[in-house]
Design an enzyme around this catalytic site. Structure first.
Site, PDB file in Angstrom:
ATOM      1  N   ASP A   1      -1.110 -30.084 -79.000  1.00 38.14           N
ATOM      2  CA  ASP A   1      -1.376 -31.509 -79.227  1.00 38.14           C
ATOM      3  C   ASP A   1      -0.971 -32.292 -77.986  1.00 38.14           C
ATOM      4  O   ASP A   1      -0.294 -31.773 -77.093  1.00 38.14           O
ATOM      5  CB  ASP A   1      -0.649 -32.037 -80.473  1.00 38.14           C
ATOM      6  CG  ASP A   1       0.844 -31.745 -80.451  1.00 38.14           C
ATOM      7  OD1 ASP A   1       1.463 -31.895 -79.380  1.00 38.14           O
ATOM      8  OD2 ASP A   1       1.390 -31.354 -81.496  1.00 38.14           O
TER       9      ASP A   1
ATOM     10  N   LYS B   1      -5.786 -33.273 -81.371  1.00 38.14           N
ATOM     11  CA  LYS B   1      -6.024 -33.161 -82.808  1.00 38.14           C
ATOM     12  C   LYS B   1      -5.861 -34.511 -83.487  1.00 38.14           C
ATOM     13  O   LYS B   1      -5.138 -35.385 -83.014  1.00 38.14           O
ATOM     14  CB  LYS B   1      -5.066 -32.148 -83.444  1.00 38.14           C
ATOM     15  CG  LYS B   1      -3.602 -32.538 -83.396  1.00 38.14           C
ATOM     16  CD  LYS B   1      -2.711 -31.449 -83.956  1.00 38.14           C
ATOM     17  CE  LYS B   1      -1.241 -31.860 -83.849  1.00 38.14           C
ATOM     18  NZ  LYS B   1      -0.322 -30.800 -84.310  1.00 38.14           N
TER      19      LYS B   1
ATOM     20  N   ASP C   1       5.444 -24.685 -88.222  1.00 39.17           N
ATOM     21  CA  ASP C   1       5.816 -24.937 -89.616  1.00 39.17           C
ATOM     22  C   ASP C   1       4.863 -24.193 -90.548  1.00 39.17           C
ATOM     23  O   ASP C   1       5.093 -23.052 -90.911  1.00 39.17           O
ATOM     24  CB  ASP C   1       5.824 -26.441 -89.880  1.00 39.17           C
ATOM     25  CG  ASP C   1       6.515 -26.806 -91.194  1.00 39.17           C
ATOM     26  OD1 ASP C   1       6.823 -25.890 -91.983  1.00 39.17           O
ATOM     27  OD2 ASP C   1       6.737 -27.997 -91.444  1.00 39.17           O
TER      28      ASP C   1
ATOM     29  N   GLY D   1      -0.797 -24.118 -89.454  1.00 35.66           N
ATOM     30  CA  GLY D   1      -2.175 -24.594 -89.507  1.00 35.66           C
ATOM     31  C   GLY D   1      -2.694 -25.015 -88.142  1.00 35.66           C
ATOM     32  O   GLY D   1      -3.794 -24.623 -87.732  1.00 35.66           O
TER      33      GLY D   1
ATOM     34  N   ARG E   1      11.844 -34.158 -86.124  1.00 40.61           N
ATOM     35  CA  ARG E   1      10.470 -34.654 -86.002  1.00 40.61           C
ATOM     36  C   ARG E   1      10.379 -36.148 -86.302  1.00 40.61           C
ATOM     37  O   ARG E   1       9.431 -36.815 -85.885  1.00 40.61           O
ATOM     38  CB  ARG E   1       9.547 -33.880 -86.957  1.00 40.61           C
ATOM     39  CG  ARG E   1       9.173 -32.504 -86.476  1.00 40.61           C
ATOM     40  CD  ARG E   1       8.372 -31.732 -87.483  1.00 40.61           C
ATOM     41  NE  ARG E   1       9.199 -31.221 -88.571  1.00 40.61           N
ATOM     42  CZ  ARG E   1       8.774 -30.376 -89.507  1.00 40.61           C
ATOM     43  NH1 ARG E   1       7.519 -29.958 -89.494  1.00 40.61           N
ATOM     44  NH2 ARG E   1       9.591 -29.938 -90.437  1.00 40.61           N
ATOM     45  N   GLN E   2      11.347 -36.677 -87.023  1.00 40.68           N
ATOM     46  CA  GLN E   2      11.368 -38.111 -87.343  1.00 40.68           C
ATOM     47  C   GLN E   2      12.218 -38.831 -86.291  1.00 40.68           C
ATOM     48  O   GLN E   2      13.324 -39.275 -86.554  1.00 40.68           O
ATOM     49  CB  GLN E   2      11.934 -38.326 -88.747  1.00 40.68           C
ATOM     50  CG  GLN E   2      11.147 -37.639 -89.849  1.00 40.68           C
ATOM     51  CD  GLN E   2      11.750 -37.867 -91.212  1.00 40.68           C
ATOM     52  OE1 GLN E   2      12.133 -38.985 -91.561  1.00 40.68           O
ATOM     53  NE2 GLN E   2      11.850 -36.806 -92.004  1.00 40.68           N
TER      54      GLN E   2
END
Length: 308
Positions: A168, A191, A221, A224, A95-96
């Site tokens: 997203d 979002k 993850d 949410g 993700r980074q």
């Protein structure tokens, strides 16, 4: 042809056993010694001299399991393996993948450097958070597509008014590629985050009224985002809502959120073992796909032919 030997790290024992079985062999014998302060030291209990070695290890939590994997690579190289290939179903720190604000690291590049520094000959992985992460490596990277096993399951549901949704804006390309397999349209949830894993607001771009919505993402993850997005499309008149993701990280309250959500089901794979049972989660194994990829690597055949 070089002898193929498959070994498992502690994070992917079951998946590695299934991959070995699908390939037609058994897992190699490996011991992981741990000292009192948790320092670890892997050792191969059988010869790997001159062998084509495949080390299977996903990396959640990434720091510990990445270090374990690197020690496994080093041990295999020092034991005179012909080639040492990493089969990393889920790559931590993916993700980074860029600097999205000043003075931050690019974790995916750091991991790529570490993997190469120990002498890894090849990386095999599935659904990287961003496909361009392959460019961080100067060794061959086989980037498998989880949709190879999840798309047929979606088709088997025979949903009448199917539409795919991206949770997203960043996932639009992934969602469009998935939807193309069905000739279906897509919608997008836009979002805004206050901080990681915390959503400030969300809105749907597109019409979902009367539709069977399937969200597409590479990972879930804390769940949410996906649960909030599912609730939002149901409020906009969707007939049903599901989600398909490749990597079930499912941290913290994720399982409870999914159980209590409006999701009909979460369809995922076994790149990461589930920490607990959940009736709403349907797991599809990637073992046959990985086994076929190993076979094609060894015989110098096309990898992309497995999923394109």
């Amino acid at each position: 042809m070089k002898q193929v030997k498959i070994f498992a790290g502690s994070a992917s024992q079951v998946l590695a056993e299934n991959i070995a079985a699908a390939y037609g062999t058994t897992l190699g014998d490996l011991t992981l010694q741990r000292f009192a302060d948790t320092e670890m030291g892997p050792s191969f209990n059988e010869s790997v001299r001159g062998c084509e070695v495949f080390l299977v290890q996903s990396t959640p939590p990434p720091a510990e399991h990445l270090m374990e994997l690197m020690l496994m690579v080093d041990a295999a190289k020092r034991a005179s393996a012909h080639k040492v290939n990493i089969l990393m179903p889920y790559m931590g720190y993916a993700r980074q993948d860029r600097k999205d604000k000043p003075r931050v690291s690019i974790g995916a590049k750091v991991v790529a450097n570490i993997i190469q520094s120990v002498g890894t000959d090849r990386l095999m992985t599935c659904d990287l958070h961003a496909g361009q992460i392959q460019g961080f490596f100067d060794i061959p990277v086989d980037h498998l597509d989880g949709a190879t096993v999840t798309a047929p399951y979606i088709k088997s549901l025979n949903l009448e008014n199917l539409i795919f949704a991206s949770p997203d804006v960043g996932g639009v390309v992934r969602t469009r590629a998935f939807a193309k397999k069905f000739g279906a349209e897509i919608v997008v949830c836009d979002k805004m985050r206050l901080r990681a894993n915390e959503i400030a607001s969300m809105q749907v771009i597109g019409d979902v009224k009367g539709m069977d919505v399937v969200f597409v993402d590479d990972m879930v993850d804390t769940a949410g985002t996906i649960c909030k997005a599912a609730e939002l499309v149901m409020e906009r008149g969707a007939k049903s809502v599901r989600a398909v993701v490749t990597h079930p990280l499912l941290s913290g309250p994720a399982h409870d959120r999914i159980r209590n959500s409006v999701l009909t089901e979460l369809i995922t794979t076994d790149t990461i073992p589930l920490r607990q049972e959940n009736d709403k989660i349907h797991v599809i194994t990637l073992a046959p796909l990985f086994a076929a990829a190993i076979r094609n690597v060894v015989t110098h055949e096309s990898i992309s032919s497995l999923f394109v």
